[in-house]
Write a protein that holds these residues in place. Structure first.
Motif, PDB file in Angstrom:
ATOM      1  N   PRO A  43       0.797  -1.228   0.000  1.00 41.63           N
ATOM      2  CA  PRO A  43       0.000   0.000   0.000  1.00 41.63           C
ATOM      3  C   PRO A  43       0.833   1.283   0.000  1.00 41.63           C
ATOM      4  N   ASN A  44       2.096   1.206   0.425  1.00 42.79           N
ATOM      5  CA  ASN A  44       2.974   2.380   0.398  1.00 42.79           C
ATOM      6  C   ASN A  44       3.551   2.633  -0.989  1.00 42.79           C
ATOM      7  N   GLY A  45       3.289   1.733  -1.931  1.00 44.85           N
ATOM      8  CA  GLY A  45       3.824   1.876  -3.288  1.00 44.85           C
ATOM      9  C   GLY A  45       5.182   1.240  -3.469  1.00 44.85           C
ATOM     10  N   ASP A  46       5.679   0.519  -2.439  1.00 47.49           N
ATOM     11  CA  ASP A  46       6.963  -0.170  -2.562  1.00 47.49           C
ATOM     12  C   ASP A  46       6.822  -1.354  -3.517  1.00 47.49           C
ATOM     13  N   ASP A  47       7.744  -1.479  -4.450  1.00 50.35           N
ATOM     14  CA  ASP A  47       7.738  -2.566  -5.415  1.00 50.35           C
ATOM     15  C   ASP A  47       8.100  -3.866  -4.710  1.00 50.35           C
ATOM     16  N   LEU A  48       7.206  -4.856  -4.761  1.00 53.12           N
ATOM     17  CA  LEU A  48       7.468  -6.154  -4.148  1.00 53.12           C
ATOM     18  C   LEU A  48       7.870  -7.202  -5.173  1.00 53.12           C
ATOM     19  N   GLY A  49       7.662  -6.926  -6.451  1.00 56.33           N
ATOM     20  CA  GLY A  49       8.033  -7.878  -7.490  1.00 56.33           C
ATOM     21  C   GLY A  49       6.989  -7.931  -8.575  1.00 56.33           C
ATOM     22  N   GLU A  87      -4.679 -12.838  -0.845  1.00 59.47           N
ATOM     23  CA  GLU A  87      -3.905 -11.761  -0.224  1.00 59.47           C
ATOM     24  C   GLU A  87      -3.772 -10.542  -1.138  1.00 59.47           C
ATOM     25  N   LEU A  88      -4.070 -10.703  -2.420  1.00 58.95           N
ATOM     26  CA  LEU A  88      -3.872  -9.630  -3.385  1.00 58.95           C
ATOM     27  C   LEU A  88      -5.172  -8.906  -3.693  1.00 58.95           C
ATOM     28  N   VAL A  89      -5.048  -7.610  -3.915  1.00 57.64           N
ATOM     29  CA  VAL A  89      -6.170  -6.787  -4.347  1.00 57.64           C
ATOM     30  C   VAL A  89      -5.709  -6.018  -5.583  1.00 57.64           C
ATOM     31  N   LEU A  90      -6.547  -6.000  -6.595  1.00 54.52           N
ATOM     32  CA  LEU A  90      -6.223  -5.268  -7.811  1.00 54.52           C
ATOM     33  C   LEU A  90      -6.482  -3.782  -7.596  1.00 54.52           C
ATOM     34  N   ASN A  91      -5.503  -2.973  -7.968  1.00 59.55           N
ATOM     35  CA  ASN A  91      -5.693  -1.528  -8.012  1.00 59.55           C
ATOM     36  C   ASN A  91      -5.819  -1.183  -9.495  1.00 59.55           C
ATOM     37  N   VAL A  98      -1.940  -5.246  -5.219  1.00 56.44           N
ATOM     38  CA  VAL A  98      -1.431  -4.751  -3.948  1.00 56.44           C
ATOM     39  C   VAL A  98      -1.438  -5.904  -2.947  1.00 56.44           C
ATOM     40  N   LEU A  99      -0.291  -6.109  -2.301  1.00 55.84           N
ATOM     41  CA  LEU A  99      -0.126  -7.074  -1.222  1.00 55.84           C
ATOM     42  C   LEU A  99       0.090  -6.265   0.042  1.00 55.84           C
ATOM     43  N   ASN A 100      -0.796  -6.395   0.988  1.00 60.83           N
ATOM     44  CA  ASN A 100      -0.770  -5.576   2.197  1.00 60.83           C
ATOM     45  C   ASN A 100       0.265  -6.111   3.196  1.00 60.83           C
ATOM     46  N   ARG A 101       1.514  -6.135   2.774  1.00 62.35           N
ATOM     47  CA  ARG A 101       2.632  -6.608   3.600  1.00 62.35           C
ATOM     48  C   ARG A 101       3.858  -5.752   3.313  1.00 62.35           C
ATOM     49  N   PRO A 137      -2.834 -12.437   9.923  1.00 62.99           N
ATOM     50  CA  PRO A 137      -3.719 -11.830   8.926  1.00 62.99           C
ATOM     51  C   PRO A 137      -3.774 -10.316   9.099  1.00 62.99           C
ATOM     52  N   ILE A 138      -3.802  -9.650   7.994  1.00 63.75           N
ATOM     53  CA  ILE A 138      -3.873  -8.192   7.994  1.00 63.75           C
ATOM     54  C   ILE A 138      -5.095  -7.805   7.168  1.00 63.75           C
ATOM     55  N   PRO A 139      -5.969  -6.988   7.719  1.00 66.66           N
ATOM     56  CA  PRO A 139      -7.109  -6.575   6.902  1.00 66.66           C
ATOM     57  C   PRO A 139      -6.627  -5.776   5.695  1.00 66.66           C
ATOM     58  N   MET A 140      -7.234  -6.046   4.579  1.00 64.99           N
ATOM     59  CA  MET A 140      -6.844  -5.345   3.356  1.00 64.99           C
ATOM     60  C   MET A 140      -7.265  -3.887   3.451  1.00 64.99           C
ATOM     61  N   LEU A 141      -6.387  -3.043   3.003  1.00 63.31           N
ATOM     62  CA  LEU A 141      -6.677  -1.616   2.974  1.00 63.31           C
ATOM     63  C   LEU A 141      -7.564  -1.303   1.772  1.00 63.31           C
ATOM     64  N   PRO A 142      -8.493  -0.389   1.921  1.00 67.02           N
ATOM     65  CA  PRO A 142      -9.290  -0.003   0.752  1.00 67.02           C
ATOM     66  C   PRO A 142      -8.427   0.747  -0.248  1.00 67.02           C
ATOM     67  N   LEU A 143      -8.696   0.522  -1.512  1.00 64.81           N
ATOM     68  CA  LEU A 143      -7.937   1.210  -2.569  1.00 64.81           C
ATOM     69  C   LEU A 143      -8.683   2.415  -3.065  1.00 64.81           C
TER      70      LEU A 143
END
Length: 143
Positions: A43-49, A87-91, A98-101, A137-143
């Motif tokens: 969610p911070n925009g960091d590239d995870l891959g 775990e993934l949400v499409l933006n 987006v992976l909330n990790r 588990p981490i609740p997914m952030l709204p996009l």
């Protein structure tokens, strides 16, 4: 009125549906080809891959895991991770998943290298992956 032939290949590559404004919103279906290669960030925009492949449960027909390539530079190095698809949400605005990790969380996840994939029926590996993500588990952030 002239009818235009439907070209699903162009729609899938461009994300543009020629059947009216916002016909693709909300996005409900994507082809496997359109998902592989997609960027994943937190969610911070960091590239995870990027998504390297999909793992499909043949009994349910559902995509259970994406195979995420992380840490590669110019196609070299890096590590692969099975990430539960849930775990993934499409933006759709950014055209990324987006992976909330945080990156650190991913570094500790069970992974493998490109030349040594786990057996697709290695239930112990996939149980470790599932329990790794289920334990915190981490609740997914709204996009």
């Amino acid at each position: 009125m002239v009818m235009q032939d439907k070209n699903y290949e162009i729609d899938n590559q461009t994300g543009v549906n020629h059947e009216g404004p916002d016909a693709n919103n909300p996005v409900r279906r994507l082809t496997a080809r359109s998902i592989t290669g997609d960027k994943v960030e937190n969610p911070n925009g960091d590239d995870l891959g990027k998504i390297e492949d999909l793992m499909i449960n043949l009994n349910t027909g559902e995509v259970e895991y994406v195979v995420l390539e992380s840490g590669a530079f110019l196609g070299l190095g890096g590590k692969l991770f099975a990430i539960p698809f849930k775990e993934l949400v499409l933006n759709p605005a950014k055209e990324v998943f987006v992976l909330n990790r945080e990156k650190e969380y991913l570094k500790e996840a069970p992974g493998f290298d490109k030349n040594h994939w786990p057996d697709t029926n290695d239930h112990r590996y996939f149980e470790r992956v599932t329990s790794y993500y289920d334990r915190t588990p981490i609740p997914m952030l709204p996009l």
